[in-house]
Design an enzyme around this catalytic site. Structure first.
Site, short mmCIF file in Angstrom:
data_model
loop_
_atom_site.label_atom_id
_atom_site.label_comp_id
_atom_site.label_asym_id
_atom_site.label_seq_id
_atom_site.Cartn_x
_atom_site.Cartn_y
_atom_site.Cartn_z
N GLU A 178 -33.88 -14.73 5.26
CA GLU A 178 -34.69 -15.30 6.05
C GLU A 178 -36.01 -14.62 6.41
O GLU A 178 -36.34 -14.29 7.35
CB GLU A 178 -33.95 -15.33 7.51
CG GLU A 178 -32.68 -15.93 7.54
CD GLU A 178 -31.85 -16.06 8.75
OE1 GLU A 178 -32.10 -15.41 9.74
OE2 GLU A 178 -30.65 -16.40 8.63
N ASN A 228 -31.56 -15.78 0.80
CA ASN A 228 -30.88 -16.81 1.57
C ASN A 228 -31.78 -17.03 2.91
O ASN A 228 -32.50 -16.25 3.35
CB ASN A 228 -29.59 -16.05 2.03
CG ASN A 228 -28.70 -16.89 2.78
OD1 ASN A 228 -28.24 -17.87 2.38
ND2 ASN A 228 -28.23 -16.21 3.99
N HIS A 264 -26.71 -24.85 8.88
CA HIS A 264 -26.37 -24.75 10.19
C HIS A 264 -26.86 -26.17 10.60
O HIS A 264 -27.85 -26.26 11.02
CB HIS A 264 -26.95 -23.64 11.03
CG HIS A 264 -26.48 -22.14 10.43
ND1 HIS A 264 -24.90 -21.92 10.67
CD2 HIS A 264 -27.04 -21.18 9.83
CE1 HIS A 264 -25.07 -20.73 9.97
NE2 HIS A 264 -25.95 -20.25 9.55
N GLU A 292 -23.75 -20.86 4.71
CA GLU A 292 -23.35 -20.65 5.84
C GLU A 292 -23.04 -22.00 6.63
O GLU A 292 -23.25 -22.30 7.80
CB GLU A 292 -24.32 -20.05 6.79
CG GLU A 292 -24.74 -18.66 5.93
CD GLU A 292 -25.65 -17.59 6.76
OE1 GLU A 292 -25.99 -17.91 7.94
OE2 GLU A 292 -26.24 -16.60 6.35
N ASP A 294 -22.07 -24.90 8.83
CA ASP A 294 -21.31 -25.40 10.10
C ASP A 294 -22.07 -26.50 10.58
O ASP A 294 -23.21 -27.03 10.55
CB ASP A 294 -21.05 -24.38 11.23
CG ASP A 294 -22.43 -23.50 11.50
OD1 ASP A 294 -23.39 -24.04 11.33
OD2 ASP A 294 -22.08 -22.18 11.86
#
Ligand code: 9MR
Length: 382
Positions: A178, A228, A264, A292, A294
């Protein structure tokens, strides 16, 4: 006459054949079987998941989850799912800076080592997360005093020590996490007090990213190294900046193997952005990891929201869509896999971070499979 017999046979058991019938019994039975099957399964046969079908058994690439060692140790439901469903494991928190170097030059690896051995026992790959991030830093780093040489030495020692400790034990690292801003696609920089700046960029200059990859590669030459980040599916400026960053690194010979797309997302997100991002990322030729995943059901922070069947079905369809789109957009050789961020609603960061009811993962808070589990399962194998 034959049709009549078959029709009857399909609806009534047992089947009695006339003793004087001249038709060979086997032939009649085959005819009955064929006709009944045709009638009862008009659509093409698909593999119907039974209750024992696992994600790892159907996925043609690694399927993973972020995991937490305390839950593996303390919760048998969590342990059972973690040890059977997945072929890849990402440590959710225990390999981060604050966990691995809680004080200057004092390293702590016991929780990470536990996950590495749990993964080995259960034949899982470990994708390690992460070496350099702008947040979740221990106070001693935030307050670190020193000139640029002292900063460089502290930064390099952390990477050398942590990647060196896990050399040969993990398959890959999120080396830099990030680093790009949300608003304009430039590097996070000096606005540390606002909470989203990068202390690394401030003290080490913009090329700290390239050096992090070089140091990580020197410490563990066989590990695959990833950049990432989040927001790539909804922020095209950020997506393009990330692609420019990694392709620039690659062109300079910096050892970078792949891009992590966190994902996300929420049920209301625009699916076109997901497809476009995966296609653009795949065009870099690098490995692509949905790292990641979700899918939030309550992005508007409704405090009194309850989970409905309709929401469960929408979430299931979205999990299926993500897995199918990944397969369609990313060539097989570039598929590093799909990892969800934890797997049970009980362990998700979202309800805590946003302080709201939410159900973002494929297992519910009691560790039962949700419709989302079956959506993901279907998407992985279709
Ligand atoms: O899920 C993680 C949560 O438990 C931690 O408190 C938080 C801060 O370290 O990090 C969460 O995981 C983040 C991941 O490391 C990087 N991408 C965003 C994830 C969700 O915030």
């Amino acid at each position: 006459m034959k049709k009549h017999l078959i029709k009857l046979a399909c609806h009534s058991t047992p089947i009695f054949l006339n003793r004087n019938s001249r038709l060979p019994v086997l032939f009649v039975m085959l005819l009955i079987t064929y006709s009944c099957k045709k009638k009862e399964t008009p659509t093409p046969i698909v593999v119907t998941p039974t209750d024992t079908t696992t994600l790892r058994s159907v996925a043609p690439f690694p399927v993973g989850a972020a995991m937490n060692p305390d839950l593996i140790k303390d919760n048998t439901f969590y342990y059972k799912i973690a040890s059977t469903q997945y072929s890849s494991l990402t440590p959710e928190n225990v390999m981060k800076f604050a966990a691995t170097e809680p004080a200057l030059n004092q390293f702590s690896f016991s929780d990470g080592d536990y996950l590495v051995s749990f993964a080995a026992q259960n034949h899982m790959r470990v994708h390690a997360h992460n070496l350099i991030w702008y947040t979740s830093l221990p106070d001693w780093v935030v307050n670190f005093q020193g000139d640029s040489l002292a900063w460089e030495s502290m930064f390099k020692t952390h990477i050398d020590s942590v990647a060196g400790h896990y050399k040969g034990k993990v398959a890959s690292w999120d080396v830099v996490n990030e680093a790009i801003r949300d608003d304009n696609g430039t590097l996070r920089n000096q606005d540390v007090s606002a909470g989203d700046g990068s202390i690394w960029r401030r003290h080490l200059g913009p090329d700290y990213i390239a050096r992090a990859f070089l140091y990580a590669h020197a410490a563990d030459p066989n590990a695959l190294l990833f950049y990432n980040d989040y927001g790539q599916e909804y922020d095209v400026v950020k997506l393009d900046s990330i692609i420019a960053l990694v392709t620039g690194l690659k062109a300079r010979g910096i050892p970078i193997s792949g891009i992590g797309m966190e994902m996300h997302i929420n049920v209301n997100d625009n699916n076109t952005g997901i497809t476009t991002a995966l296609q653009k990322l795949a065009a870099t030729g690098l490995l692509i990891h949905i790292s990641e995943l979700d899918i939030s059901l309550n992005p508007s922070n409704n405090q009194s929201m309850v989970l409905t069947d309709a929401l469960e079905q929408a979430q299931s369809a979205e999990y299926q869509f993500v897995a199918e789109t990944y397969r369609a957009a990313v060539p097989a050789a570039q598929r590093y896999g799909i990892t969800t961020w934890e797997f049970s609603d009980a362990a998700s960061w979202i309800p805590i971070y946003y302080n709201r009811p939410d159900w973002p993962l494929p297992f519910d808070a009691s560790y039962n499979k949700k419709a989302a589990f079956y959506g993901l399962l279907t998407g992985l194998q279709k």
